[in-house]
Scaffold this active site. Structure first.
Site, PDB file in Angstrom:
ATOM      1  N   PRO A  42       0.849  -1.196   0.000  1.00 26.46           N
ATOM      2  CA  PRO A  42       0.000   0.000   0.000  1.00 26.46           C
ATOM      3  C   PRO A  42       0.883   1.244   0.000  1.00 26.46           C
ATOM      4  CG  PRO A  42       0.045  -1.017   2.188  1.00 26.46           C
ATOM      5  CD  PRO A  42       0.820  -1.918   1.276  1.00 26.46           C
ATOM      6  N   MET A  43       0.575   2.206  -0.867  1.00 28.88           N
ATOM      7  CA  MET A  43       1.347   3.457  -0.882  1.00 28.88           C
ATOM      8  C   MET A  43       0.403   4.620  -1.132  1.00 28.88           C
ATOM      9  SD  MET A  43       4.923   2.559  -2.813  1.00 28.88           S
ATOM     10  CE  MET A  43       4.200   1.583  -4.104  1.00 28.88           C
ATOM     11  N   CYS A 173       2.410   3.338   9.562  1.00 26.93           N
ATOM     12  CA  CYS A 173       2.563   4.696   9.035  1.00 26.93           C
ATOM     13  C   CYS A 173       3.277   5.592  10.044  1.00 26.93           C
ATOM     14  CB  CYS A 173       1.196   5.286   8.682  1.00 26.93           C
ATOM     15  SG  CYS A 173       1.373   6.957   8.046  1.00 26.93           S
TER      16      CYS A 173
HETATM   17  C1  LIG Z   1       4.803   7.182  -1.001  1.00 29.50           C
HETATM   18  C2  LIG Z   1       4.592   6.085   0.002  1.00 29.50           C
HETATM   19  C3  LIG Z   1       3.351   5.924   0.601  1.00 29.50           C
HETATM   20  C4  LIG Z   1       3.156   4.884   1.524  1.00 29.50           C
HETATM   21  N1  LIG Z   1       1.901   4.685   2.047  1.00 29.50           N
HETATM   22  C5  LIG Z   1       1.675   3.597   2.844  1.00 29.50           C
HETATM   23  C6  LIG Z   1       0.364   3.268   3.261  1.00 29.50           C
HETATM   24  O1  LIG Z   1      -0.635   3.927   2.906  1.00 29.50           O
HETATM   25  N2  LIG Z   1       0.220   2.175   4.073  1.00 29.50           N
HETATM   26  C7  LIG Z   1       1.288   1.408   4.478  1.00 29.50           C
HETATM   27  O2  LIG Z   1       1.108   0.419   5.204  1.00 29.50           O
HETATM   28  N3  LIG Z   1       2.534   1.699   4.080  1.00 29.50           N
HETATM   29  C8  LIG Z   1       2.741   2.745   3.251  1.00 29.50           C
HETATM   30  N4  LIG Z   1       4.005   2.987   2.790  1.00 29.50           N
HETATM   31  C9  LIG Z   1       5.088   2.053   3.135  1.00 29.50           C
HETATM   32  C10 LIG Z   1       5.206   0.940   2.086  1.00 29.50           C
HETATM   33  O3  LIG Z   1       4.034   0.173   2.016  1.00 29.50           O
HETATM   34  C11 LIG Z   1       6.404   0.004   2.402  1.00 29.50           C
HETATM   35  O4  LIG Z   1       6.188  -0.591   3.639  1.00 29.50           O
HETATM   36  C12 LIG Z   1       7.725   0.765   2.448  1.00 29.50           C
HETATM   37  O5  LIG Z   1       7.855   1.641   1.352  1.00 29.50           O
HETATM   38  C13 LIG Z   1       8.912  -0.216   2.458  1.00 29.50           C
HETATM   39  O6  LIG Z   1       8.873  -1.058   1.338  1.00 29.50           O
HETATM   40  P1  LIG Z   1       9.806  -0.785   0.037  1.00 29.50           P
HETATM   41  O7  LIG Z   1      11.236  -0.738   0.518  1.00 29.50           O
HETATM   42  O8  LIG Z   1       9.525  -1.952  -0.856  1.00 29.50           O
HETATM   43  O9  LIG Z   1       9.393   0.525  -0.527  1.00 29.50           O
HETATM   44  C14 LIG Z   1       4.237   4.022   1.890  1.00 29.50           C
HETATM   45  C15 LIG Z   1       5.471   4.208   1.293  1.00 29.50           C
HETATM   46  C16 LIG Z   1       5.664   5.222   0.349  1.00 29.50           C
HETATM   47  C17 LIG Z   1       7.017   5.357  -0.293  1.00 29.50           C
END
Ligand SMILES: Cc1cc2nc3c(=O)[nH]c(=O)nc-3n(C[C@H](O)[C@H](O)[C@H](O)COP(=O)(O)O)c2cc1C
Length: 426
Positions: A42-43, A173
């Protein structure tokens, strides 16, 4: 807060000792089969319905070529890109060695987080906008944040009634405005309240219920193992761990050994998350932690091929890198999907909304494209979505076609730092 990768490590491919070193073909989360065992994280501000379907339908802009094998020429790719949304079969037929496991390579997609309080209060018509998804998004999980057990239960019921396959609770978050209401990672300081929430939501829905969390508030307060056990005891169907603390934000490396500790502690599926940027990283995460599935966040908008690459890598031991022509089709597909999706019930004029999103994604999508700075400039200067599409067509048909050098996979043609877009917290 910039959410770029901090000194990213390229994990070498672990020695091939069988399935324990490959991303699993599937994982069962309650009643839902996630196949392959990869999850789009989720992002907020990124994983709206357009982006989710873009990833799900990655075959629309992905060709599979073997180095040395004949690929599609630019003219074919350009015309394929222009009609991408209805030409999937033609493109797939035209390319060599299509991937036989799931076309998208992504087993589960998740919504951006949604406020349980907001959802419970909203009129039904407004809820629909927040919870919009399409048939081709299944299986899909809706993520909620909040801190009130009854409100979260009510919101989870709404999620279930809307037709989502799963509901997920956000305990990760780090944003101040969420933490200050005790939501997201703020709750990591209160395991008893988390237990109440787990029980309340569990009792409210029959669809699989999962939780996504960080290691703990800070290094003095690592709670991931007791939290995962609590989830299992309360009947949750799976856990996903972003292996950083709240205080860590996005700094440093994700500490994968904690994912291994959680995996050792519970029998429900464990989804590993943090710093997976390549298929090799995904395999290394599985090999080092034994996790049941791999969740990918920032790498998805930076490299929308990643799920297909992982699937291809799992099936064949190798994967294709996108060419500039692939990037052309990818950018055009996403922009066309945006223009089609944005409807007049958005607060701003749909065209302006689409153009704004295109500009947001342009900086991620054009990283690694040779001459990408010029393309970004012309996109930023364009006044409408249609003008942006014209700028993209112009760039790829003139600049790329005029090159008489062989097409070098661009991830080999740019300095590593240039491959790492930054994400600004929304
Ligand atoms: C722009 C952005 C928005 C995010 N929004 C959420 C979110 O709404 N809910 C959530 O659980 N994590 C959110 N995250 C965290 C990501 O889901 C993930 O846990 C984190 O980026 C680490 O994984 P990665 O290294 O693959 O990016 C967000 C990350 C980014 C970069």
């Amino acid at each position: 807060m910039k959410k770029h990768w901090d000194n990213p490590i390229d994990h070498p491919m672990p020695p091939d000792t069988g399935p324990s070193t490959r991303v699993p073909a599937s994982v069962q989360i309650g009643s839902v089969t996630v196949a392959p065992a990869t999850v789009l994280a989720p992002m907020a501000g990124v994983t709206d319905t357009v982006f989710r379907r873009f990833i799900r339908n990655a075959s629309l802009f992905t060709s599979v070529t073997t180095p040395g094998a004949p690929g599609l020429d630019l003219e074919t790719r350009v015309s394929a890109g222009r009609t991408a949304l209805d030409s999937e079969t033609r493109i797939r037929d035209a390319v060599e060695g299509s991937i036989t496991n799931q076309a998208s390579g992504c087993g589960l997609i998740m919504t951006e987080f949604t406020s349980a309080d907001g959802l419970a209060r909203m009129r039904e018509s407004k809820r629909k906008r927040y919870l919009t998804f399409y048939d081709d998004e299944h299986p899909i999980s809706a993520q909620l944040f909040g801190s009130n057990p009854a409100t979260l239960a009510e919101a989870a019921r709404i999620v279930q009634d809307t037709g989502f396959d799963m509901v997920d609770l956000n305990l990760g978050c780090p944003a101040k405005r969420v933490v200050s209401c005790n939501g997201g990672s703020g709750l990591l300081r209160d395991l008893p309240l988390i237990g109440e929430i787990f029980k309340s939501v569990r009792a409210a829905v029959t669809i699989p219920f999962t939780v996504k969390f960080r290691l703990g508030w800070n290094d003095n307060h690592i709670v991931c193992v007791p939290l995962a056990k609590l989830a299992e005891d309360c009947g949750l169907n799976g856990v996903a761990l972003h292996a950083r603390t709240r205080e860590q934000g996005y700094a440093g490396q994700a500490r994968w050994h904690h994912i291994a500790e959680v995996k050792d502690a519970v029998r429900i599926p464990v989804v590993g998350n943090g710093d997976v940027r390549t298929p090799e990283d995904a395999c290394a995460l599985v090999a080092k932690t034994g996790c049941d599935a791999v969740m990918i966040g920032r790498a998805a908008p930076a490299n929308p091929w990643i799920f297909r690459q992982i699937a291809q890598f799992t099936a064949t031991g190798r994967y294709d890198l996108p060419t500039d022509q692939d990037r052309y089709r990818m950018i055009r597909t996403y922009f066309e999907m945006l223009l089609t999706e944005l409807t007049p019930d958005t607060s701003r004029a749909p065209a302006a909304e689409a153009a704004g999103k295109m500009k947001q994604f342009a900086s991620w999508f054009t990283h690694g494209v040779r001459g990408g700075a010029a393309l970004r400039k012309s996109i930023y200067e364009s006044k409408s979505g249609t003008a942006i599409l014209d700028a993209v067509d112009h760039f790829f048909s003139r600049e790329v076609a005029s090159r008489d050098v062989p097409d070098i996979p661009d991830s080999q043609s740019v300095p590593a730092d240039d491959r790492l877009p930054s994400f600004v917290e929304s």
